[in-house]
Write a protein that holds these residues in place. Structure first.
Motif, PDB file in Angstrom:
ATOM      1  N   LEU A 191       4.966  13.619  13.076  1.00 20.30           N
ATOM      2  CA  LEU A 191       4.344  13.172  14.314  1.00 20.30           C
ATOM      3  C   LEU A 191       5.209  13.528  15.513  1.00 20.30           C
ATOM      4  N   PRO A 192       4.598  13.688  16.682  1.00 22.37           N
ATOM      5  CA  PRO A 192       5.402  13.953  17.878  1.00 22.37           C
ATOM      6  C   PRO A 192       6.185  12.708  18.304  1.00 22.37           C
ATOM      7  N   HIS A 193       7.054  12.872  19.296  1.00 23.14           N
ATOM      8  CA  HIS A 193       7.953  11.779  19.679  1.00 23.14           C
ATOM      9  C   HIS A 193       7.230  10.593  20.295  1.00 23.14           C
ATOM     10  N   ASN A 194       6.009  10.818  20.818  1.00 24.04           N
ATOM     11  CA  ASN A 194       5.338   9.701  21.498  1.00 24.04           C
ATOM     12  C   ASN A 194       4.510   8.843  20.539  1.00 24.04           C
ATOM     13  N   ALA A 195       4.775   8.951  19.228  1.00 26.13           N
ATOM     14  CA  ALA A 195       3.957   8.212  18.259  1.00 26.13           C
ATOM     15  C   ALA A 195       4.700   7.004  17.689  1.00 26.13           C
ATOM     16  N   ASP A 196       3.947   5.930  17.431  1.00 24.77           N
ATOM     17  CA  ASP A 196       4.444   4.780  16.652  1.00 24.77           C
ATOM     18  C   ASP A 196       3.643   4.717  15.376  1.00 24.77           C
ATOM     19  N   ARG A 197       4.295   4.281  14.292  1.00 29.75           N
ATOM     20  CA  ARG A 197       3.582   4.306  13.026  1.00 29.75           C
ATOM     21  C   ARG A 197       3.915   3.079  12.188  1.00 29.75           C
ATOM     22  N   PRO A 198       3.367   1.911  12.514  1.00 32.05           N
ATOM     23  CA  PRO A 198       3.594   0.764  11.632  1.00 32.05           C
ATOM     24  C   PRO A 198       2.811   0.915  10.324  1.00 32.05           C
ATOM     25  N   GLY A 199       3.249   0.199   9.289  1.00 34.07           N
ATOM     26  CA  GLY A 199       2.569   0.272   7.999  1.00 34.07           C
ATOM     27  C   GLY A 199       3.565   0.666   6.924  1.00 34.07           C
ATOM     28  N   THR A 200       3.082   0.771   5.688  1.00 29.14           N
ATOM     29  CA  THR A 200       3.975   1.090   4.578  1.00 29.14           C
ATOM     30  C   THR A 200       3.470   2.310   3.839  1.00 29.14           C
ATOM     31  N   ILE A 201       4.394   3.215   3.499  1.00 28.28           N
ATOM     32  CA  ILE A 201       4.052   4.377   2.695  1.00 28.28           C
ATOM     33  C   ILE A 201       4.977   4.367   1.489  1.00 28.28           C
ATOM     34  N   ARG A 202       4.406   4.235   0.306  1.00 28.42           N
ATOM     35  CA  ARG A 202       5.213   4.313  -0.918  1.00 28.42           C
ATOM     36  C   ARG A 202       4.843   5.591  -1.653  1.00 28.42           C
ATOM     37  N   TYR A 203       5.877   6.382  -1.920  1.00 29.89           N
ATOM     38  CA  TYR A 203       5.649   7.626  -2.630  1.00 29.89           C
ATOM     39  C   TYR A 203       6.368   7.535  -3.960  1.00 29.89           C
ATOM     40  N   ARG A 204       5.643   7.701  -5.046  1.00 32.92           N
ATOM     41  CA  ARG A 204       6.188   7.564  -6.410  1.00 32.92           C
ATOM     42  C   ARG A 204       6.986   6.267  -6.538  1.00 32.92           C
ATOM     43  N   GLY A 205       6.448   5.213  -5.959  1.00 34.21           N
ATOM     44  CA  GLY A 205       7.067   3.912  -6.090  1.00 34.21           C
ATOM     45  C   GLY A 205       8.187   3.647  -5.111  1.00 34.21           C
ATOM     46  N   VAL A 206       8.634   4.656  -4.342  1.00 38.90           N
ATOM     47  CA  VAL A 206       9.731   4.453  -3.403  1.00 38.90           C
ATOM     48  C   VAL A 206       9.161   4.299  -1.990  1.00 38.90           C
ATOM     49  N   ASP A 207       9.621   3.279  -1.294  1.00 35.15           N
ATOM     50  CA  ASP A 207       9.136   3.065   0.071  1.00 35.15           C
ATOM     51  C   ASP A 207       9.817   4.070   1.001  1.00 35.15           C
ATOM     52  N   ILE A 208       9.049   5.001   1.526  1.00 34.59           N
ATOM     53  CA  ILE A 208       9.645   6.025   2.389  1.00 34.59           C
ATOM     54  C   ILE A 208       9.300   5.808   3.854  1.00 34.59           C
ATOM     55  N   THR A 209       8.772   4.623   4.176  1.00 34.98           N
ATOM     56  CA  THR A 209       8.261   4.384   5.524  1.00 34.98           C
ATOM     57  C   THR A 209       9.286   4.659   6.616  1.00 34.98           C
ATOM     58  N   GLY A 210      10.494   4.070   6.427  1.00 43.97           N
ATOM     59  CA  GLY A 210      11.451   4.169   7.524  1.00 43.97           C
ATOM     60  C   GLY A 210      12.354   5.388   7.445  1.00 43.97           C
TER      61      GLY A 210
END
Ligand SMILES: Nc1ncnc2c1ncn2[C@@H]1O[C@H](COP(=O)(O)OP(=O)(O)OP(=O)(O)O)[C@@H](O)[C@H]1O
Ligand SMILES: Nc1ncnc2c1ncn2[C@@H]1O[C@H](COP(=O)(O)OP(=O)(O)OP(=O)(O)O)[C@@H](O)[C@H]1O
Ligand code: SF4
Ligand SMILES: [Mg+2]
Ligand SMILES: [Mg+2]
Lengths: 317, 338, 350
Positions: free
Chosen positions: C71-90
């Motif tokens: 995403l570009p710098h002006n974006a915010d993205r709350p929420g959770t993304i788990r990939y193969r069981g690992v939380d990669i959100t932050g």
């Protein structure tokens, strides 16, 4: 090849126009080389005789045609003042000026490229704002003033570098470099500012392209994306401006040579103008015009290397 | 597609528009070479009929449409509107014919002047042609906007960027209708619109056609869109016509292998219909060096030696249904082409 | 040497490939905040395909890019993304560098702009092979040619030395697929991979993607605005409207028993070959709402034929009324609209 020929053909009218204009201008200036040579007390017969000998009694267009004819056979003539062949005088002084200009551009690019790239990485970030301000500051300082400040600080105060004079590269490369650092930095300052701004704004545009997002999606690190993917497509205006800038650079070099007393083409031209040494002035004008056209020819050629699409279009035509 | 020939043309006196042996060449750079974007295409449209023109990108659909309205005029061939060959007309004579034939372009937003208001855009052809006085023109603009389903009160003073894509396309249609043309050439009028809006514009064209008795040439690459609006369809491939016929016949039993492949490539929005494997391999050959014989032969699943050496000519495949193919997909009636 | 992966070598049984929970993406723009994606959740297992459909501007591309952190710098993205069981959100860009490429890859919407015009096709593939897999120059080059060959580019060795402008649209899209597949990702985002292409080429590219997916047990998110494209090629479908998921169900359930009026209208609006000519097109009146506006109402209410007072007062939640079938509507419908005319058999299928 056709492209090269077309570019070189371009040179011919440019040379005509430029040399005729300079011939006209310098001849219209008040003053007379004969007086300079003979001194103010010369007799009228002496003056007339020398006039005739130097063919200065003819009207300007006729003299221009004479000069053209001579140049067509490869003779640039010799100085009225010290009888040194013009070619010889240029050969002596050219290396200094070339070295100065190349060094100045190298400094400018060495500083501007990393700064422009880093500033574009985060537009309106801290680094971007600092470089913008610095760039405008540099642009606002005239180079003779910068020269004075640099000389004061580095030469007179800290005694790190010589304030003026010159040592040939062949004689002592290290001393040569020491003598050229301050002039080159003076000359480079304004260019750095222009180049940083240009590169930064083109990089910002490039970084919004889809193919940059694709490069990021490939998992390449930022550094690699900036250097391998975004830099080359962002150099077009930079390259164009470097070519166009040559004129300004030459003008700047004349002033800087004069301030730092460097024995270059600039000092040669300036003193020849003062002496109304027409043929020397004409010789340097030809040199500059050829240099200018060649540099811009190189810029045009480099577009093909920068963008493969241009190469394909050129191959077709 | 392949083919040339005029067997599919109907009696000249029935047709409102009759295009014969249309050829359009474009020079390529300064190489001295040229692309034949349209290579001997003939078709006709009866008054009140809608002809759909389909084919892949770059096959020459837009070029054909533009050649019909003489901008630019074709390299050779005849474009007869009401029996008068537009290619023969010059200057004022041609200009006098222009109001009869209007072109609507694909990109709804960029085909309108961004600085003008809707009222000026729609009134512009009226002013150019000195139709009516200022008051009469204002009234015409309002009724045109209403006819294309726009509320004059809210839209008449807006500029194109303040309208949605569908609304812009309506404005473009209103402008095209201002001079009461007999014929509209619509070049991909709905391709840039979302499906939800596409239908609005298609329905509008159908309504206008009924109301003003328009004759339409509808250019598109979407086969389903073409089917929904056309009476007859003409399929193009690489600058040539492959197949022409009543739309329901052609779609139900295509004779040309290219038409068949196009139809089979359209995905069906129904999960119970499993996707068929892609019917064609490869992509459109370069129009700079079209294949010999039948231009479709390099991708055609039915191609044989004859297709390479001999260019197929339009032949009758059924009632009003013609195709240019040596080995068509339909069983030919015993007395073919008569 | 291959880079160390932050993920386990073998996934514990039953852990989904990708879990997205409550993901929202907002862009700060001068006029306010663009709510491009609002509260999206879905799960994708290895080897399965999730179709995402919606009109232009509904947030499909932003959703796919949000998951990959593009995403570009002006974006915010709350929420959770788990990939193969690992939380990669932050995860930072630096951490995500190891995820993009060998784990997730993306095929872009427009093959004309997504390849670097200044770099030979081969280089654009070898680059990630060398960076992620640590292949030697020669090994990477021959792997790149093999990949180009695999995606159906004729005389691949020669084509590896071409620049993008020397290829046709279809070939370019094949090349971007080769780039995406280079490091054998486990998850592929195909963002409208065929929108810029002709129908005959579209069929070829979709077949190619399906074959690659089968071979690699790859999870795929197939984005399209065309219900026809996703219908036959996805296991589940998410329908998006104005940044929100409005219906989410297994593909067959969705087409047979859709509940959301928007899905119904969208399906009815698709022009179909099996309708006779001059049948009136079904339309959705009006247009999608302004993405910066927030009002407590169903986003589809202004265009919905079934709208009632409650729709304008309260935004319906996404409910799972039947197992696996979610929708966002106060007054759900009972299925697709009946075809207005009897189906005419489509073009003769060879
Ligand atoms: N002004 C032009 N100069 C040179 N070549 C042109 C020009 N206009 C079109 N062409 C070429 O003519 C061919 C046909 O183009 P045309 O625009 O008619 O195709 P089309 O069927 O309308 O395609 P699309 O679906 O992409 O609009 C193409 O190969 C195109 O490159
Ligand atoms: N960088 C950005 N800044 C501000 N708004 C953005 C940005 N990127 C996307 N948007 C907005 O987010 C919304 C969703 O856009 P998105 O590109 O995801 O749509 P889409 O569903 O992919 O549409 P399409 O079918 O046209 O590709 C749009 O309203 C768009 O204008
Ligand atoms: S069968 Fe022959 S003539 Fe017919 S389309 Fe194929 S190649 Fe052309
Ligand atoms: Mg076109
Ligand atoms: Mg998108």
């Amino acid at each position: 090849m056709r492209f090269v020929r077309r570019q070189l053909l371009h040179l011919v009218p440019v040379l005509f126009v430029v040399t005729f204009l300079s011939f006209l201008l310098i001849n219209l200036l008040p003053g007379d080389p004969v007086i300079t040579i003979l001194g103010p007390g010369a007799t009228q017969e002496h003056v007339t005789a020398l006039r005739k000998e130097l063919a200065l009694d003819e009207p300007i267009p006729v003299r221009y045609v004479h000069w053209l004819k001579r140049i067509a056979t490869g003779h640039l003539g010799q100085s009225y003042v010290n009888r040194q062949p013009v070619l010889e005088a240029i050969r002596q002084r050219l290396p200094t000026t070339l070295e100065l200009m190349i060094l100045a551009e190298a400094f400018a690019l060495a500083l501007a490229i990393p700064m422009g790239i880093l500033a574009a990485r985060r537009p309106n970030g801290i680094f971007d704002r600092v470089t913008t301000t610095t760039a405008f500051g540099l642009l606002a300082v005239p180079n003779f003033m910068l020269a004075v400040v640099l000389v004061y600080v580095f030469a007179l105060h800290w005694h790190l570098l010589p304030a003026e004079g010159y040592t040939a590269l062949t004689q002592n490369p290290f001393e040569n470099l020491r003598h050229l650092v301050l002039p080159a930095v003076t000359l480079a300052a304004a260019d750095v500012a222009v180049y940083v701004r240009l590169l930064r704004s083109e990089m910002v545009t490039t970084l919004q392209q889809d193919f940059i997002t694709l490069a990021r999606a490939k998992g390449l690190p930022d550094r690699r994306i900036l250097l391998r993917h975004a830099f080359r497509p962002s150099t077009f205006s930079l390259v164009t401006v470097i070519g166009l800038n040559l004129g300004r650079l030459i003008g700047g070099a004349f002033i800087v040579e004069y301030i730092f007393a460097l024995p270059g083409i600039g000092t040669l031209t300036v003193s020849s103008i003062f002496n109304r040494d027409y043929l020397v002035v004409q010789g340097t004008v030809v040199l500059i015009a050829v240099g200018y056209v060649l540099a811009n020819f190189l810029v045009d050629v480099s577009y093909s290397f920068l963008d493969p699409r241009i190469k394909d279009v050129r191959a077709l035509t | 597609m392949a083919g040339i020939g005029t067997a599919h043309l109907r009696a000249p006196e029935d047709a409102l528009l009759r295009v014969e042996h249309l050829v359009v060449d474009f020079p390529v750079g300064r190489t001295g070479l040229s692309v034949q974007a349209v290579a001997d295409v003939s078709f006709d449209v009866l008054a009140g009929e809608t002809l759909g023109l389909v084919g892949e990108s770059g096959c020459g659909k837009s070029t054909t449409g533009r050649a019909v309205v003489q901008s630019p005029p074709p390299t050779s061939g005849r474009v007869l509107l009401d029996g008068v060959d537009l290619c023969e007309l010059r200057g004022e004579e041609l200009r006098a014919r222009r109001p009869d034939l209007q072109l609507i372009l694909q990109d709804p937003i960029s085909s309108l002047n961004p600085r003008r208001r809707v009222r000026e855009i729609v009134a512009q052809p009226l002013r150019t042609w000195h139709r009516g006085d200022a008051r009469g023109r204002a009234a015409t603009v309002r009724s045109l906007l209403e006819a294309v389903g726009l509320d004059p009160g809210t839209t008449i003073d807006r500029r194109p960027h303040e309208l949605s894509g569908g609304q812009c396309q309506r404005v473009g249609i209103a402008r095209a209708l201002a001079l009461e043309p007999r014929m509209l050439i619509c070049d991909e009028p709905v391709s840039a619109l979302d499906v939800s809006v596409q239908g609005q514009v298609l329905n509008l064209l159908e309504d206008l056609k009924a109301r003003y008795g328009l004759t339409i040439v509808f250019i598109a690459h979407d086969l389903a869109v073409v089917k929904s609006i056309s009476d007859r369809v003409a399929v193009m491939y690489l600058g040539k016509l492959c197949e022409v016929g009543p739309v329901d016949t052609v779609y139900a039993s295509p004779a040309h292998p290219y038409t068949d492949a196009l139809l089979q490539s359209v995905p069906v929005p129904d999960p119970t219909v499993p996707p068929r494997p892609a019917p064609l391999a490869g992509e459109l050959p370069s129009p700079l060096a079209p294949p010999s014989g039948c231009r479709f032969r390099t991708r055609c699943p039915r191609a044989q030696a004859r297709c390479e050496s001999e260019e197929p000519v339009m032949r009758a495949m059924g009632d009003g249904h013609f195709a240019a193919c040596h080995f068509p997909l339909v069983v030919l009636p015993p007395v073919a082409g008569l | 040497m291959k880079r160390a992966s932050p993920f386990p070598d073998v996934d514990p049984a039953g852990v989904p490939l990708l879990e997205v929970e409550g993901l929202s993406t907002r862009f700060r723009v001068p006029g306010g905040v663009v709510r491009a994606v609002e509260d999206v959740s879905f799960t994708l297992h290895a080897g399965r395909t999730l179709g995402i459909v919606g009109e232009s501007g509904s947030g499909k591309t932003v959703l796919a890019r949000s998951v990959m952190g593009l995403l570009p710098h002006n974006a915010d993205r709350p929420g959770t993304i788990r990939y193969r069981g690992v939380d990669i959100t932050g995860w930072s860009t630096r951490q995500l560098v190891g995820v993009r490429g060998p784990e997730m890859a993306m095929v872009f919407q427009d093959p004309m702009t997504s390849l670097n015009p200044y770099m030979r096709i081969g280089r654009q593939i070898t680059e990630s092979l060398r960076w992620h897999m640590g292949l030697t120059k020669a090994a990477a080059a021959s792997r790149a040619v093999a990949l180009l060959d695999e995606v159906g580019i004729p005389s691949a060795r020669l084509r590896a030395d071409s620049y993008p402008h020397q290829l046709s649209g279809g070939m370019r899209q094949r090349a971007t697929i080769a780039i995406a597949l280079a490091c054998s990702p486990r998850l592929l985002f195909a963002d409208e991979p065929t929108t810029a292409l002709d129908v005959t080429v579209q069929a070829q590219i979709l077949d190619l993607l399906a074959a690659e997916q089968r071979e690699r047990e790859m999870g795929m998110v197939l984005v399209s605005h065309d219900l026809g494209v996703v219908a036959g090629r996805s296991d589940d479908i998410v329908v998006m409207y104005a940044g929100r998921v409005v219906e989410h169900a297994p593909t067959r359930t969705l087409f047979a028993g859709l509940r959301m009026p928007y899905t119904q209208a969208l399906l009815a609006a698709v022009p179909r070959l099996d309708r006779p000519s001059h049948s009136r097109a079904a339309v959705i009146p009006g247009r999608p709402p302004d993405p910066t506006a927030i009002d407590p109402a169903c986003r589809f209410a202004p265009r919905c034929p079934y709208v009632q007072a409650r729709c304008q007062a309260e935004e319906p939640p996404l409910v799972e009324a039947e197992p696996g079938h979610r929708y966002r509507c106060w007054y759900p419908v009972a299925g697709p609209l009946p075809r207005s005319a009897p189906a005419v058999s489509p073009a003769r299928r060879g």
